[in-house]
Structures are given as C-alpha cells and as structure tokens.
Design a protein around this motif. Structure first.
Motif, PDB file in Angstrom:
ATOM      1  N   SER A 164      38.089  32.361  35.560  1.00  0.00           N
ATOM      2  CA  SER A 164      38.800  33.193  36.538  1.00  0.00           C
ATOM      3  C   SER A 164      40.232  33.378  36.068  1.00  0.00           C
ATOM      4  CB  SER A 164      38.809  32.524  37.917  1.00  0.00           C
ATOM      5  OG  SER A 164      37.514  32.482  38.456  1.00  0.00           O
ATOM      6  N   PHE A 165      40.658  34.638  36.030  1.00  0.00           N
ATOM      7  CA  PHE A 165      42.051  34.941  35.700  1.00  0.00           C
ATOM      8  C   PHE A 165      42.791  35.247  36.996  1.00  0.00           C
ATOM      9  CE2 PHE A 165      40.172  35.444  31.600  1.00  0.00           C
ATOM     10  CZ  PHE A 165      41.168  35.084  30.717  1.00  0.00           C
ATOM     11  N   ILE A 166      43.885  34.558  37.205  1.00  0.00           N
ATOM     12  CA  ILE A 166      44.713  34.734  38.393  1.00  0.00           C
ATOM     13  C   ILE A 166      46.041  35.325  37.949  1.00  0.00           C
ATOM     14  CG2 ILE A 166      45.861  33.577  40.322  1.00  0.00           C
ATOM     15  CD1 ILE A 166      43.725  31.407  40.147  1.00  0.00           C
ATOM     16  N   ARG A 167      46.534  36.317  38.677  1.00  0.00           N
ATOM     17  CA  ARG A 167      47.844  36.889  38.375  1.00  0.00           C
ATOM     18  C   ARG A 167      48.898  35.800  38.555  1.00  0.00           C
ATOM     19  NH1 ARG A 167      45.007  40.262  36.454  1.00  0.00           N
ATOM     20  NH2 ARG A 167      44.252  42.075  37.565  1.00  0.00           N
ATOM     21  N   ALA A 168      49.755  35.634  37.571  1.00  0.00           N
ATOM     22  CA  ALA A 168      50.757  34.566  37.599  1.00  0.00           C
ATOM     23  C   ALA A 168      51.622  34.646  38.850  1.00  0.00           C
ATOM     24  CB  ALA A 168      51.620  34.611  36.344  1.00  0.00           C
TER      25      ALA A 168
END
Length: 126
Positions: free
Chosen positions: A81-85
């Motif tokens: 899962s990529f989460i916006r910083a």
C-alpha cells in the motif's frame, strides 16, 4: 478517518506521472510504501479505479469528506500500500529515495539532484 500502521516504511518515491500531477494539483506526489497487512483504517475511504501510466490497474483511495488523496494500490501487488506522505501524521517518516516518471515532469519541476531519477516506472518493491 485514521490510518494506523504497524510497520516501518519499505520505500518512498516522488512521482511525476501525469496522474500524480493531477492528484498533487500540479506538483508530483510523495508516496510511502507499507505492507498492506500492517495497515488498519478507521473510517470511510472512497475508491477510484483507473489505469496508471505504466498500464497497471490501480485503486486510488481518498477521504470522502475532504477529498484528500490517501492511497494508491496496484491490483497486481495487493500486499503493498502506498500512502501519500502528506496524509501521514509524520510526513518526515521517510524522505523520497528516488524520483520516478521524470520524463512526464513539467520543465519547471524541481528534481532533487541528490536522488536517482528514472524516466518512467521502476521495478516494483518485492
């Protein structure tokens, strides 16, 4: 809406693909990768399905109340899962380690000279 993460980040990248430019309101986005099974989401997330510039089928999650972009999930890699910083409580958790999709960046974009640059997508994280 809250995201709890019980793992250290695996990677972070700055992305200049056209979709990330739309999501970032003109800039690229910084995305931090975590193991999907270490995330707990409390509250509602709305999902938008799309095809990334790389050709990968994606689900993009956002907050239905304020519209903030939160997640990018590649359907071919459900374990990541990529989460916006900017959605993290600590956006300094992990700085970008690479800049991707530099060929799509506008001429005025600042590309950190201290990071490796890639013209398009790079191989996925294992």
């Amino acid at each position: 809406m809250r995201i709890a993460i019980d793992a250290e980040p695996l990677a972070a990248r700055m992305c200049w693909c056209r979709l990330c430019q739309y999501l970032g309101g003109g800039s690229g986005t910084v995305n931090v990768c975590f193991p999907s099974d270490k995330l707990t989401v409390t509250g509602e997330v709305r999902w938008h399905h799309s095809i990334a510039d790389s050709g990968t089928a994606m689900r993009r999650g956002f907050c239905p109340e304020c519209g903030t972009p939160l997640f990018s999930l590649a359907e071919s890699r459900p374990h990541l899962s990529f989460i916006r910083a900017g959605a993290l409580d600590d956006p300094d958790l992990l700085a970008p380690q690479a800049v991707i999709w530099t060929d799509a960046a506008p001429d005025w974009a600042h590309l950190d000279p201290d990071l490796p640059h890639y013209p398009a997508q790079i191989p996925p994280i294992a």
